[in-house]
Design a protein around this motif. Structure first.
Motif, PDB file in Angstrom:
ATOM      1  N   LEU A 330       0.747  -1.267   0.101  1.00  0.00           N
ATOM      2  CA  LEU A 330       0.011   0.034   0.083  1.00  0.00           C
ATOM      3  C   LEU A 330       0.899   1.373  -0.032  1.00  0.00           C
ATOM      4  N   LEU A 331       1.884   1.288   0.729  1.00  0.00           N
ATOM      5  CA  LEU A 331       2.598   2.523   0.967  1.00  0.00           C
ATOM      6  C   LEU A 331       3.650   2.991  -0.201  1.00  0.00           C
ATOM      7  N   LYS A 332       3.801   2.006  -0.942  1.00  0.00           N
ATOM      8  CA  LYS A 332       4.700   2.205  -2.187  1.00  0.00           C
ATOM      9  C   LYS A 332       3.910   2.989  -3.253  1.00  0.00           C
ATOM     10  N   GLU A 333       2.507   2.827  -3.133  1.00  0.00           N
ATOM     11  CA  GLU A 333       1.880   3.437  -4.075  1.00  0.00           C
ATOM     12  C   GLU A 333       1.693   4.996  -3.688  1.00  0.00           C
ATOM     13  N   TYR A 334       2.460   5.531  -2.645  1.00  0.00           N
ATOM     14  CA  TYR A 334       2.468   7.022  -2.641  1.00  0.00           C
ATOM     15  C   TYR A 334       3.624   7.487  -2.996  1.00  0.00           C
ATOM     16  N   GLU A 335       3.966   7.769  -4.321  1.00  0.00           N
ATOM     17  CA  GLU A 335       5.199   8.133  -4.844  1.00  0.00           C
ATOM     18  C   GLU A 335       5.698   9.199  -4.270  1.00  0.00           C
ATOM     19  N   ASN A 336       7.118   9.221  -4.463  1.00  0.00           N
ATOM     20  CA  ASN A 336       7.879  10.606  -4.059  1.00  0.00           C
ATOM     21  C   ASN A 336       7.594  10.888  -2.557  1.00  0.00           C
ATOM     22  N   THR A 337       7.141   9.898  -1.724  1.00  0.00           N
ATOM     23  CA  THR A 337       7.099  10.075  -0.179  1.00  0.00           C
ATOM     24  C   THR A 337       7.980   9.322   0.479  1.00  0.00           C
ATOM     25  N   ASP A 338       8.462   8.313   0.192  1.00  0.00           N
ATOM     26  CA  ASP A 338       9.229   7.228   0.789  1.00  0.00           C
ATOM     27  C   ASP A 338       8.709   6.729   2.093  1.00  0.00           C
ATOM     28  N   LEU A 339       7.307   6.653   1.821  1.00  0.00           N
ATOM     29  CA  LEU A 339       6.519   6.121   3.120  1.00  0.00           C
ATOM     30  C   LEU A 339       6.687   4.504   3.174  1.00  0.00           C
ATOM     31  N   ALA A 340       6.993   3.946   2.017  1.00  0.00           N
ATOM     32  CA  ALA A 340       7.294   2.432   2.120  1.00  0.00           C
ATOM     33  C   ALA A 340       8.337   2.006   2.995  1.00  0.00           C
ATOM     34  N   GLU A 341       9.350   2.800   3.289  1.00  0.00           N
ATOM     35  CA  GLU A 341      10.403   2.463   4.259  1.00  0.00           C
ATOM     36  C   GLU A 341       9.870   2.420   5.818  1.00  0.00           C
ATOM     37  N   ILE A 342       8.644   2.769   5.773  1.00  0.00           N
ATOM     38  CA  ILE A 342       8.196   2.463   7.309  1.00  0.00           C
ATOM     39  C   ILE A 342       7.813   0.825   7.473  1.00  0.00           C
ATOM     40  N   SER A 343       7.673   0.258   6.478  1.00  0.00           N
ATOM     41  CA  SER A 343       7.486  -1.159   6.520  1.00  0.00           C
ATOM     42  C   SER A 343       8.514  -2.114   7.225  1.00  0.00           C
ATOM     43  N   ASP A 344       9.594  -1.397   6.983  1.00  0.00           N
ATOM     44  CA  ASP A 344      10.939  -2.042   7.903  1.00  0.00           C
ATOM     45  C   ASP A 344      11.241  -3.584   7.134  1.00  0.00           C
ATOM     46  N   LEU A 345      11.652  -3.263   5.949  1.00  0.00           N
ATOM     47  CA  LEU A 345      11.966  -4.643   5.194  1.00  0.00           C
ATOM     48  C   LEU A 345      13.481  -4.795   5.302  1.00  0.00           C
ATOM     49  N   GLY A 346      14.324  -4.286   6.205  1.00  0.00           N
ATOM     50  CA  GLY A 346      15.642  -4.503   6.560  1.00  0.00           C
ATOM     51  C   GLY A 346      16.270  -3.633   5.674  1.00  0.00           C
ATOM     52  N   TRP A 347      17.692  -3.396   5.942  1.00  0.00           N
ATOM     53  CA  TRP A 347      18.670  -2.626   5.237  1.00  0.00           C
ATOM     54  C   TRP A 347      19.490  -3.220   4.152  1.00  0.00           C
ATOM     55  N   GLY A 348      20.124  -2.528   3.342  1.00  0.00           N
ATOM     56  CA  GLY A 348      20.967  -3.102   2.407  1.00  0.00           C
ATOM     57  C   GLY A 348      20.620  -4.325   1.319  1.00  0.00           C
ATOM     58  N   ILE A 349      20.949  -5.450   1.579  1.00  0.00           N
ATOM     59  CA  ILE A 349      20.807  -6.331   0.583  1.00  0.00           C
ATOM     60  C   ILE A 349      19.516  -7.133   1.140  1.00  0.00           C
ATOM     61  N   PHE A 350      19.294  -7.180   2.587  1.00  0.00           N
ATOM     62  CA  PHE A 350      18.021  -7.685   3.015  1.00  0.00           C
ATOM     63  C   PHE A 350      16.695  -7.039   2.480  1.00  0.00           C
ATOM     64  N   GLY A 351      16.972  -5.540   2.589  1.00  0.00           N
ATOM     65  CA  GLY A 351      15.598  -5.002   2.060  1.00  0.00           C
ATOM     66  C   GLY A 351      15.486  -5.195   0.680  1.00  0.00           C
ATOM     67  N   PHE A 352      16.676  -5.213  -0.271  1.00  0.00           N
ATOM     68  CA  PHE A 352      16.684  -5.393  -1.571  1.00  0.00           C
ATOM     69  C   PHE A 352      16.029  -6.783  -1.865  1.00  0.00           C
ATOM     70  N   LEU A 353      16.451  -7.651  -1.175  1.00  0.00           N
ATOM     71  CA  LEU A 353      15.734  -9.214  -1.489  1.00  0.00           C
ATOM     72  C   LEU A 353      14.462  -9.136  -1.272  1.00  0.00           C
ATOM     73  N   ASN A 354      13.885  -8.528  -0.419  1.00  0.00           N
ATOM     74  CA  ASN A 354      12.436  -8.423   0.194  1.00  0.00           C
ATOM     75  C   ASN A 354      11.793  -7.804  -0.841  1.00  0.00           C
ATOM     76  N   ARG A 355      12.097  -6.396  -1.411  1.00  0.00           N
ATOM     77  CA  ARG A 355      11.484  -5.773  -2.257  1.00  0.00           C
ATOM     78  C   ARG A 355      11.470  -6.304  -3.781  1.00  0.00           C
ATOM     79  N   VAL A 356      12.620  -6.965  -4.018  1.00  0.00           N
ATOM     80  CA  VAL A 356      12.740  -7.400  -5.514  1.00  0.00           C
ATOM     81  C   VAL A 356      12.422  -8.728  -5.744  1.00  0.00           C
ATOM     82  N   VAL A 357      12.471  -9.860  -4.756  1.00  0.00           N
ATOM     83  CA  VAL A 357      12.383 -11.159  -4.847  1.00  0.00           C
ATOM     84  C   VAL A 357      11.056 -11.642  -4.145  1.00  0.00           C
TER      85      VAL A 357
END
Length: 626
Positions: A330-357
């Protein structure tokens, strides 16, 4: 004796005298007027005191409306007009997702109900209720008053802008002078437009006093595990100077150029966004949980205090409220706000894997499956299939090391003792190089799997899609499952027994058993003065399942389900590779073939060999001296 008679003339005279006295006192009594009261107040006032309106303190001769007007003028000054005209009450803005109740007093949000969610105890889920939140603007006026908008009365005006619901609230000084709050709710949206605007108040605001906005919230407990919700996933997020940052408990921070703040809990968040960044904002959070074993109403207290600036003497801020789930999708739909970072998917490679994979795979499976336990199992199968080449590489390296192990053992007999350790190491590396075997080929696949482990450690406990979704005996995959409640609490374990962590611990025990035999082939022969890796591996075989059992007993059952299925699949993949893929005879033949080929040595390897040779010569000289 002479008999006494009643004197009627004396009685009439006394009555007339009393009547005259009553008439005299009534007609000559001193009259108390507002002017006389004001004069007496002026006599005791200091010469340099600020000029204020002074109103009668003796209200005996005034009507109730007059008394009310005096009280409002004393308290609210120029804004007393709205207080006299307004009525106490609330207005409701409601769509398919959220219900807001807005109070005429203060113009602030009094209740926020998320309609599609329930608390852990099945009660309606409120983010704001029973005065757990406060929104206020504190400002000074030219008549030397300090006012708070939470004390002002606003007159509501409800209208519609197409399908949008609009609520305008005004606190008036006059018909052309007012402070206005405006709320606009769209259909099927958690985000609510909110603006603060003043008109004609440039002569009312005292610019020598700062205008401060404050927003406080005591966060309700919404989840089953207080420890998981409060300690691990309740945080104060904010975007300042273009970067998103956060802090946890009992912290205070002063930041500049704040675009938004978020009072974020495990699965829900209360956000305030502004088009005009807040400058010099003071952010703080306080832990309200005294004991995690005791039931509690609130988890943390959040607070924002920031000054507001005037434009041409007036307030003019366009903001947004967001009350809803901290859902990444839901939060990634609000573009140019960076609200999606509230979801706390992890930093660096960990967050990348969660977002992309992992989120794309999970969302794809969710598209045609409604059972989230099956989704987790299928997702685990997909992940293990993707990771199976790494398992194969690791197992192949183990098989190669097993083939050349007799040669490595022979080196121990040829070069015994500490004095030959350098020579032994040099010959070992030469054998491995000729056979085309590398120790790193067994370690790297294991290291590459670690980011997946930590990424999923963040993915499952914060994925709101799993919240209150059951599977088998677990009623909520976002929290721990309970098959038995203990009459006491075990340190680091808790007062309940969860079955999924037990199954995961059993699976990891058998996986470690198989992995130990594989790693035994990868290890160098035991050398004098070096730790015995075989013994350490045996300790880990028993220690790892116990650690997992204690650690995951209070974690999301979805995480334990994933690790249980993942370890089972890894065991089957290893057995399949061992019996149907790996052929040790072919590997031995390949190694013998590799030995016949000339070995190309890189310059880096040459420098290492030279350094080892020099160290060996120096060691030999020292031994001769001894």
């Amino acid at each position: 004796m002479e008999e006494k008679k009643f004197d009627y003339n004396s009685l009439i005279g006394m009555i007339l005298l009393g009547a005259i006295m009553l008439w005299y006192f009534n007609t000559n009594a001193p009259e108390i007027t507002p002017e006389s009261t004001t004069t007496s107040v002026e006599k005791v006032s200091k010469k340099n005191a600020p000029k204020k309106e002074v109103f009668p303190t003796n209200t005996a001769s005034f009507s109730n409306d007059s008394i009310k007007e005096i009280e409002f003028k004393n308290k609210l000054g120029a804004f007393a007009m709205s207080a006299m005209q307004a009525q106490e009450g609330t207005t409701i803005l409601e769509n398919e997702l959220v219900k807001l109740t807005i109070d005429n007093k203060g113009g602030q949000i009094k209740e926020v109900l998320l309609k599609k969610f329930r608390r852990y105890d099945s009660l309606p889920l409120y983010l704001i209720k029973d005065n757990n939140a406060s929104f206020n603007i504190n400002f000074g006026t030219t008549d030397n008053r300090i006012l708070n908008t939470k004390d002002l009365f606003f007159k509501p005006n409800f209208s519609k802008n197409g399908k949008n619901q609009v609520l305008t609230l005004r606190s008036k000084v006059s018909e052309t002078q007012f402070l206005e709050y405006r709320y606009e709710m769209k259909s099927n949206e958690y985000m609510i437009d909110f603006s603060i605007r003043s008109t004609g108040l440039s002569g009312v605001f005292n610019t020598s006093n700062p205008i401060n906005l404050s927003w406080n919230l005591n966060a309700y407990r919404n989840e089953k595990s207080i420890k998981t919700e409060n300690t691990m996933y309740t945080e104060f997020y904010y975007k300042a100077e273009g970067d998103v940052d956060y802090f946890k408990v009992d912290t205070e921070d002063n930041v500049n150029d704040v675009d938004w703040v978020a009072y974020k809990q495990q699965f829900f968040t209360s956000n305030l966004l502004t088009d005009t960044p807040f400058n010099k904002a003071k952010l703080s959070t306080t832990d309200l949980v005294k004991d995690e074993k005791i039931d509690t109403v609130f988890t943390k207290r959040f607070q924002l205090v920031t000054p507001l600036s005037l434009t041409s003497g007036e307030l003019n801020y366009h903001m947004k409220w967001f009350y809803g789930p901290s859902d990444y999708n839901l939060l990634k739909e609000y573009e140019n706000t960076d609200l999606a970072e509230i979801s706390d998917l992890g930093w660096g490679i960990f967050g990348f894997l969660n977002r992309v994979v992992f989120y794309p795979v999970f969302n794809f499976l969710k598209g045609f499956l409604s059972n989230f336990g099956l989704i987790i199992i299928l997702m685990t199968i997909v992940v293990r299939i993707i990771m199976s080449p790494l398992v194969y590489k690791s197992y192949l390296s183990s098989a190669k090391m097993k083939v050349i192990r007799p040669e490595l053992n022979a080196l121990l007999e040829k070069y015994p003792g500490k004095e030959n350790a350098m020579k032994r190491q040099q010959e070992t590396m030469a054998i491995q190089r000729k056979a085309g075997v590398s120790m790193l080929s067994g370690c790297i696949p294991a290291l590459l799997q670690m980011p997946v482990f930590f990424a999923l450690f963040k993915f499952f406990p914060t994925n709101i899609s799993l919240r209150q979704e059951g599977f088998l005996w677990a009623p909520d995959l976002s929290s721990y499952d309970t098959i038995f409640t203990l009459p006491f609490s075990i340190p680091f374990y808790g007062d309940h027994v969860s079955l999924f962590p037990i199954l995961a611990s059993v699976a990891i025990f058998f996986y470690m058993q198989m992995n130990q035999s594989q790693q035994a082939n990868m290890q160098m022969p035991p050398q004098e003065g070096m730790p015995d890796m075989a013994k350490m591996m045996k300790i880990m075989i028993y220690l790892s399942p116990i650690m997992m059992l204690f650690f995951f007993n209070n974690y999301a059952s979805s995480l334990s389900l994933y690790y249980f299925v993942s370890n089972l699949l890894t065991i089957f993949i290893m057995l399949f590779i061992k019996h149907f893929v790996i052929d040790e005879a072919k590997i031995h033949a390949q190694i013998e073939e590799n030995k016949k080929k000339p070995v190309k040595v890189s310059k880096f390897r040459q420098r290492i060999d030279e350094a080892m040779k020099q160290a060996q010569e120096q060691q030999a000289k020292q031994q001769k001296k001894k």
